[in-house]
Scaffold this motif. Sequence first.
Motif, mmCIF file in Angstrom:
data_model
loop_
_atom_site.group_PDB
_atom_site.id
_atom_site.type_symbol
_atom_site.label_atom_id
_atom_site.label_comp_id
_atom_site.label_asym_id
_atom_site.label_seq_id
_atom_site.Cartn_x
_atom_site.Cartn_y
_atom_site.Cartn_z
ATOM 1 N N LYS A 1 0.889 -1.164 -0.034
ATOM 2 C CA LYS A 1 -0.113 -0.065 0.046
ATOM 3 C C LYS A 1 0.979 1.172 0.026
ATOM 4 C CE LYS A 1 -4.384 1.430 0.406
ATOM 5 N NZ LYS A 1 -5.495 0.744 -0.317
ATOM 6 N N SER A 2 0.572 2.120 -0.970
ATOM 7 C CA SER A 2 1.388 3.301 -0.931
ATOM 8 C C SER A 2 0.573 4.693 -0.434
ATOM 9 C CB SER A 2 1.695 3.686 -2.439
ATOM 10 O OG SER A 2 2.489 4.890 -2.751
ATOM 11 N N TYR A 3 1.181 5.664 0.175
ATOM 12 C CA TYR A 3 0.868 6.694 0.521
ATOM 13 C C TYR A 3 0.448 7.537 -0.469
ATOM 14 C CZ TYR A 3 2.060 5.506 5.257
ATOM 15 O OH TYR A 3 2.483 5.082 6.587
ATOM 16 N N SER A 4 1.106 7.415 -1.706
ATOM 17 C CA SER A 4 0.974 8.536 -2.877
ATOM 18 C C SER A 4 0.082 8.170 -3.948
ATOM 19 C CB SER A 4 2.315 9.097 -3.420
ATOM 20 O OG SER A 4 2.843 7.805 -3.945
ATOM 21 N N GLN A 5 -0.277 6.888 -4.073
ATOM 22 C CA GLN A 5 -0.980 6.320 -5.258
ATOM 23 C C GLN A 5 -1.979 4.902 -4.924
ATOM 24 O OE1 GLN A 5 1.685 5.672 -8.287
ATOM 25 N NE2 GLN A 5 2.890 4.049 -7.020
ATOM 26 N N LYS A 6 -2.897 4.931 -5.630
ATOM 27 C CA LYS A 6 -3.785 3.963 -5.382
ATOM 28 C C LYS A 6 -3.066 2.704 -6.552
ATOM 29 C CE LYS A 6 -8.171 5.847 -4.392
ATOM 30 N NZ LYS A 6 -9.444 6.029 -4.787
ATOM 31 N N ASN A 7 -2.190 1.727 -5.869
ATOM 32 C CA ASN A 7 -1.495 0.749 -6.580
ATOM 33 C C ASN A 7 -2.065 -0.696 -6.333
ATOM 34 O OD1 ASN A 7 -0.414 1.288 -3.953
ATOM 35 N ND2 ASN A 7 1.067 -0.206 -4.554
ATOM 36 N N GLU A 8 -2.001 -1.585 -7.304
ATOM 37 C CA GLU A 8 -2.031 -2.970 -6.784
ATOM 38 C C GLU A 8 -1.192 -3.521 -5.823
ATOM 39 O OE1 GLU A 8 -3.864 -7.021 -7.686
ATOM 40 O OE2 GLU A 8 -4.630 -4.983 -7.850
ATOM 41 N N CYS A 9 -1.837 -4.117 -4.784
ATOM 42 C CA CYS A 9 -0.580 -4.481 -3.783
ATOM 43 C C CYS A 9 -0.702 -5.850 -3.960
ATOM 44 C CB CYS A 9 -1.524 -4.266 -2.422
ATOM 45 S SG CYS A 9 -1.894 -2.644 -1.975
ATOM 46 N N HIS A 10 0.597 -6.247 -4.543
ATOM 47 C CA HIS A 10 0.809 -7.813 -4.836
ATOM 48 C C HIS A 10 2.343 -7.934 -4.815
ATOM 49 C CE1 HIS A 10 2.406 -7.183 -9.191
ATOM 50 N NE2 HIS A 10 2.020 -5.931 -8.972
ATOM 51 N N GLY A 11 2.705 -9.071 -5.196
ATOM 52 C CA GLY A 11 4.098 -9.524 -5.025
ATOM 53 C C GLY A 11 4.544 -10.670 -5.380
ATOM 54 N N TRP A 12 6.021 -11.255 -5.686
ATOM 55 C CA TRP A 12 6.193 -12.407 -6.110
ATOM 56 C C TRP A 12 7.217 -12.691 -4.775
ATOM 57 C CZ3 TRP A 12 5.397 -15.745 -10.121
ATOM 58 C CH2 TRP A 12 4.626 -14.904 -11.255
ATOM 59 N N ILE A 13 6.886 -13.835 -4.513
ATOM 60 C CA ILE A 13 7.808 -14.819 -3.499
ATOM 61 C C ILE A 13 8.568 -16.021 -3.722
ATOM 62 C CG2 ILE A 13 7.640 -15.444 -1.027
ATOM 63 C CD1 ILE A 13 5.470 -13.270 -0.549
ATOM 64 N N GLY A 14 9.633 -16.245 -3.400
ATOM 65 C CA GLY A 14 10.134 -17.546 -3.643
ATOM 66 C C GLY A 14 11.177 -18.018 -2.527
ATOM 67 N N ILE A 15 11.585 -19.217 -2.940
ATOM 68 C CA ILE A 15 12.634 -19.839 -1.927
ATOM 69 C C ILE A 15 13.386 -20.883 -2.628
ATOM 70 C CG2 ILE A 15 11.019 -21.449 -0.749
ATOM 71 C CD1 ILE A 15 12.743 -21.417 1.679
ATOM 72 N N ARG A 16 14.715 -20.682 -2.905
ATOM 73 C CA ARG A 16 15.458 -21.750 -3.556
ATOM 74 C C ARG A 16 16.138 -22.503 -2.223
ATOM 75 N NH1 ARG A 16 18.854 -19.883 -8.536
ATOM 76 N NH2 ARG A 16 16.686 -19.759 -9.332
ATOM 77 N N LEU A 17 16.230 -23.839 -2.353
ATOM 78 C CA LEU A 17 16.731 -24.330 -1.137
ATOM 79 C C LEU A 17 17.227 -25.852 -1.495
ATOM 80 C CD1 LEU A 17 14.089 -25.693 1.179
ATOM 81 C CD2 LEU A 17 13.585 -25.058 -1.112
ATOM 82 N N GLN A 18 18.126 -26.386 -0.471
ATOM 83 C CA GLN A 18 18.466 -27.906 -0.511
ATOM 84 C C GLN A 18 17.624 -28.472 0.293
ATOM 85 O OE1 GLN A 18 22.776 -27.069 0.400
ATOM 86 N NE2 GLN A 18 23.298 -28.157 -1.410
ATOM 87 N N LEU A 19 17.173 -29.748 -0.169
ATOM 88 C CA LEU A 19 16.295 -30.392 0.669
ATOM 89 C C LEU A 19 17.113 -31.925 1.280
ATOM 90 C CD1 LEU A 19 12.889 -29.982 -1.065
ATOM 91 C CD2 LEU A 19 13.558 -29.069 1.226
ATOM 92 N N GLU A 20 18.386 -32.074 0.874
ATOM 93 C CA GLU A 20 19.264 -33.032 1.451
ATOM 94 C C GLU A 20 20.715 -32.450 1.113
ATOM 95 O OE1 GLU A 20 18.638 -36.287 -1.317
ATOM 96 O OE2 GLU A 20 16.899 -36.734 -0.458
ATOM 97 N N PRO A 21 21.669 -32.664 2.048
ATOM 98 C CA PRO A 21 22.966 -32.085 2.280
ATOM 99 C C PRO A 21 23.545 -32.286 0.711
ATOM 100 C CG PRO A 21 22.665 -33.317 4.235
ATOM 101 C CD PRO A 21 21.302 -33.377 3.281
ATOM 102 N N GLY A 22 24.178 -31.455 0.063
ATOM 103 C CA GLY A 22 24.856 -31.579 -1.167
ATOM 104 C C GLY A 22 23.827 -31.776 -2.252
ATOM 105 N N ALA A 23 22.601 -31.683 -2.234
ATOM 106 C CA ALA A 23 21.692 -32.021 -3.429
ATOM 107 C C ALA A 23 21.625 -30.985 -4.226
ATOM 108 C CB ALA A 23 20.242 -32.408 -3.049
ATOM 109 N N PRO A 24 21.144 -30.873 -5.392
ATOM 110 C CA PRO A 24 20.756 -29.880 -6.371
ATOM 111 C C PRO A 24 19.729 -29.090 -5.895
ATOM 112 C CG PRO A 24 21.168 -31.717 -7.556
ATOM 113 C CD PRO A 24 20.978 -32.227 -6.049
ATOM 114 N N ALA A 25 19.638 -27.949 -5.956
ATOM 115 C CA ALA A 25 18.509 -26.733 -5.511
ATOM 116 C C ALA A 25 17.184 -27.280 -5.994
ATOM 117 C CB ALA A 25 18.823 -25.406 -5.805
ATOM 118 N N SER A 26 16.337 -27.054 -5.273
ATOM 119 C CA SER A 26 14.737 -27.074 -5.463
ATOM 120 C C SER A 26 14.312 -25.709 -5.177
ATOM 121 C CB SER A 26 13.921 -28.026 -4.535
ATOM 122 O OG SER A 26 14.706 -29.422 -4.713
ATOM 123 N N GLU A 27 13.016 -25.414 -5.948
ATOM 124 C CA GLU A 27 12.439 -23.922 -5.889
ATOM 125 C C GLU A 27 11.015 -24.006 -5.837
ATOM 126 O OE1 GLU A 27 14.632 -20.671 -8.117
ATOM 127 O OE2 GLU A 27 12.737 -20.904 -9.428
#
Length: 474
Positions: A113-139
């Motif tokens: 929410k912005s003080y100066s304008q009426k904007n669409e309140c939205h966003g992109w969220i993500g996590i990249r992680l290892q689920l086993e030691p040494g494993a390639p990433a999952s996302e």
Amino acid sequence: MIEHDKSLTTEQKALAVNLNNQQYGTFVEIGAGQEVARQFFSAGAAAGTVAKTMSAYDMQVSDDIYGKAGRYVSRERLEQMLDYEYDLLHKRLDAVRPEETLYFSYAATVTAKSYSQKNECHGWIGIRLQLEPGAPASEILMHVRMLDDTNREQSEALGILGVNVVYGAFHYHQEPKVFIESLLDNLINPFGQKRIEIDLIHFSGHHFESVENRLMNLHLVRSWCCRAVMFDAKGSSEVPMSLLRKKDVLVIRGSFKPPTKVHVDMTEAAMKQFLEEEGVQNDKVCTVAEITMAELDSDVETEDADFLARVDLLNKLGYNVLISDYLRFFRLRSWMRRYTQNRIGIVLSILDFDQLFDAKYYKGLEGGILEAMGKLFSGNTNVYVYPTRRDNTLITLDNVEVDDDAKYILKHLTHNKLLVPVKNWNDKHLHISARHIATKIPLGQGDWEQQLPEEIREEIKARCMFGYCELPEE
């Protein structure tokens, strides 16, 4: 089966992550403070989890770190952030951290929410992680809409969601549906209203290679994370805003089990009239086939296969696909109005007229059917009514019968050209019923084949959809 523990508070989840010496990562948040990192610091023992936190608010600074992006609140920018931070984390710490470390990077780019304008309140969220030691990433990536009224409340809600994402990614990754169901933990207000809506999710990488993302997006609706999800004409999950923004939208609602020649004729006939409306341009029209959740089977395994089949077949016809839990038309129209102020056209068969004029659908509305019609037809919206035949009698908008209480409402809507009769239709297709065809497909070859577009018929037979089992030729 992993169980979703709904009793955990946000603080308990954050502390559980902090006390796990294996899980170690970075938090980068742009657009609403460092609310997620704050939750982990406030819970205590954050030194066991947090390698770095950062907010690159200045666009030049952000570009210098992550590279240029077409839009700053976008999937493109989120992926740039995750790429950079996850690689940097490994580069800096691989040689000094224990081998059993599970690295992760959490990133968010949002516009609150912005003080100066009426904007669409939205966003992109993500996590990249290892689920086993040494494993390639999952996302895991997701698109969210913030529903609170103030910047402070939206920031707080994003902090809670971020904890749910990090905790769920490590604890519920073996059951992606359980992960989805945990996302709104502690995000329902005392009145039962959601503070966050999630309208797209995408799993990828080493651990999620077998995940069918279309089913995961369907589960967003099932688990009440949102009311509707969209798939583009290629079958990919899409944020509704990206498909509908500044578009004229023509939507046809149905079961589409399977899509038939009458569905195609309804759409094409309505489209000709839709394009005659003032301001509508052919290259700016988004054609949408909508399936309500009520049209899907109650058996989840059958439903999943059935759902994927319908999306694939509608894509064959070039339609974008909307899955919603909106039973009433005015709710569907209000949802589309979030994303476009252009003209909306809804294609409706006379066979489904009771869904529009039956008073039982409007119980609970203070203004009843009058309120519903006011919301449905309030500005740049038309319903195109397609005829049918009953006992060799042609039923059109001119002679359709409704309850006495609704007769004058029907006259008003017709007189003001809000309900519009479809002018041209193929009389040969008026008898076609998708529900009748669905009962015939499991029996193999038959007359039903001629009632489907060729590409739909061949796809059903090639992939044995809807129980198809071809009979031996005589």
